[in-house]
Design a protein around this motif. Structure first.
Motif, short mmCIF file in Angstrom:
data_model
loop_
_atom_site.label_atom_id
_atom_site.label_comp_id
_atom_site.label_asym_id
_atom_site.label_seq_id
_atom_site.Cartn_x
_atom_site.Cartn_y
_atom_site.Cartn_z
N ASN A 29 33.88 41.44 -15.65
CA ASN A 29 32.46 41.79 -15.59
C ASN A 29 31.78 41.88 -16.94
N ASN A 30 32.26 41.15 -17.92
CA ASN A 30 31.68 41.19 -19.25
C ASN A 30 30.81 39.96 -19.49
N ARG A 31 29.81 40.14 -20.34
CA ARG A 31 28.97 39.02 -20.76
C ARG A 31 29.56 38.48 -22.06
N VAL A 32 29.98 37.23 -22.05
CA VAL A 32 30.64 36.65 -23.21
C VAL A 32 29.76 35.54 -23.78
N SER A 33 29.49 35.64 -25.09
CA SER A 33 28.78 34.59 -25.81
C SER A 33 29.74 34.02 -26.85
N THR A 34 29.69 32.71 -27.03
CA THR A 34 30.57 32.06 -28.00
C THR A 34 29.75 31.41 -29.10
N PHE A 35 30.32 31.42 -30.29
CA PHE A 35 29.70 30.83 -31.46
C PHE A 35 30.75 30.01 -32.19
N TYR A 36 30.37 28.81 -32.62
CA TYR A 36 31.30 27.93 -33.32
C TYR A 36 31.29 28.13 -34.83
N SER A 37 30.33 28.92 -35.34
CA SER A 37 30.26 29.13 -36.78
C SER A 37 29.72 30.53 -37.08
N VAL A 38 30.00 30.97 -38.28
CA VAL A 38 29.48 32.24 -38.75
C VAL A 38 27.96 32.17 -38.81
N GLN A 39 27.43 31.04 -39.25
CA GLN A 39 25.98 30.90 -39.35
C GLN A 39 25.31 31.07 -37.99
N ALA A 41 26.43 32.84 -35.48
CA ALA A 41 26.54 34.25 -35.13
C ALA A 41 25.55 35.09 -35.94
N LEU A 42 25.36 34.77 -37.20
CA LEU A 42 24.41 35.51 -38.03
C LEU A 42 22.98 35.29 -37.54
N THR A 43 22.69 34.08 -37.08
CA THR A 43 21.37 33.80 -36.51
C THR A 43 21.16 34.63 -35.26
N ALA A 44 22.18 34.70 -34.41
CA ALA A 44 22.09 35.52 -33.19
C ALA A 44 21.95 37.01 -33.55
N LEU A 45 22.64 37.43 -34.58
CA LEU A 45 22.54 38.82 -35.02
C LEU A 45 21.11 39.15 -35.47
N LYS A 46 20.48 38.21 -36.16
CA LYS A 46 19.08 38.41 -36.56
C LYS A 46 18.19 38.53 -35.32
N LEU A 65 37.39 29.85 -40.33
CA LEU A 65 36.27 29.01 -39.94
C LEU A 65 35.85 28.14 -41.11
N PRO A 66 35.33 26.93 -40.83
CA PRO A 66 34.87 26.08 -41.93
C PRO A 66 33.56 26.59 -42.52
N VAL A 67 33.26 26.21 -43.71
CA VAL A 67 32.06 26.55 -44.47
C VAL A 67 32.02 28.05 -44.75
N LEU A 68 31.55 28.86 -43.81
CA LEU A 68 31.57 30.32 -43.95
C LEU A 68 32.72 30.86 -43.11
N THR A 69 33.63 31.60 -43.72
CA THR A 69 34.79 32.13 -43.01
C THR A 69 34.44 33.45 -42.32
N GLY A 70 35.40 33.96 -41.58
CA GLY A 70 35.23 35.27 -40.97
C GLY A 70 34.99 36.36 -42.00
N TRP A 71 35.58 36.20 -43.18
CA TRP A 71 35.35 37.18 -44.25
C TRP A 71 33.89 37.16 -44.69
N HIS A 72 33.27 35.98 -44.70
CA HIS A 72 31.84 35.90 -45.03
C HIS A 72 31.00 36.66 -44.00
N PHE A 73 31.37 36.54 -42.73
CA PHE A 73 30.66 37.28 -41.68
C PHE A 73 30.73 38.79 -41.95
N LEU A 74 31.91 39.26 -42.30
CA LEU A 74 32.08 40.68 -42.58
C LEU A 74 31.27 41.11 -43.81
#
Length: 130
Positions: A29-39, A41-46, A65-74
Motif C-alpha cells: 500500500n505504498n506510493r513508490v516514485s522512481t528516479f534515474y538520476s540525482v538531478q 530527484a532534486l528537481t522533484a524535491l524542489k 549513479l552517473p554524473v551526480l552520485t548518491g553522495w552528491h544527493f546527500l
C-alpha cells in the motif's frame, strides 16, 4: 499498516523493478516514485518544497549513479535540510565497499545501508524502523 511515499533513486531499471517488486510483496500500500538520476530527484524535491508534490517518508538511494552520485544527493540535502520535511534515507548498493559502508554509517542523514538485491529482512528493517 499506514501508506507511505517512497522514492527509489537508482539508474538501473532492473534494480528499480526488483526493489519495487520486493517491497510490493510485503508492503503493497505504498506510493513508490522512481528516479534515474540525482538531478531528477532534486528537481522533484524542489517541487515538494514548492508544495507541488508530497515529500517522501523514505528514500532508497543508490550510490553508484552517473554524473551526480548518491553522495552528491546527500550533500545537496545537507544544504537544504532545515527547509524540508524530514525523511529516512537508506543506501541500497550493489557493491559492498567498506569505505562507503563506514561513510554511510557515520552520515547523519543515512538511516541504514543494504546490499542489492534487497531481501525480506532488509525490507522489514526499512519499514519497521521508526
Amino acid at each position: 499498516m499506514r501508506e507511505e511515499t517512497l522514492w527509489i533513486i537508482d539508474d538501473d531499471m532492473v534494480s528499480q523493478f526488483a526493489i519495487k517488486y520486493k517491497i510490493g510483496q510485503s508492503y503493497p500500500n505504498n506510493r513508490v516514485s522512481t528516479f534515474y538520476s540525482v538531478q531528477e530527484a532534486l528537481t522533484a524535491l524542489k517541487e515538494c518544497m514548492d508544495g507541488k508534490l508530497e515529500f517522501p517518508e523514505k528514500v532508497l538511494l543508490d550510490l553508484g549513479l552517473p554524473v551526480l552520485t548518491g553522495w552528491h544527493f546527500l550533500q545537496e540535502l545537507e544544504k537544504i535540510r532545515g527547509n524540508i520535511a524530514p525523511f529516512e534515507i537508506y543506501i541500497v548498493s550493489a557493491f559492498s565497499n567498506s569505505m562507503d559502508r563506514k561513510r554511510a554509517k557515520d552520515h547523519s542523514l543515512v538511516k541504514g545501508y543494504f546490499e542489492k538485491p534487497l531481501d525480506n529482512f532488509a525490507v522489514d528493517q526499512i519499514f519497521m524502523s521508526r
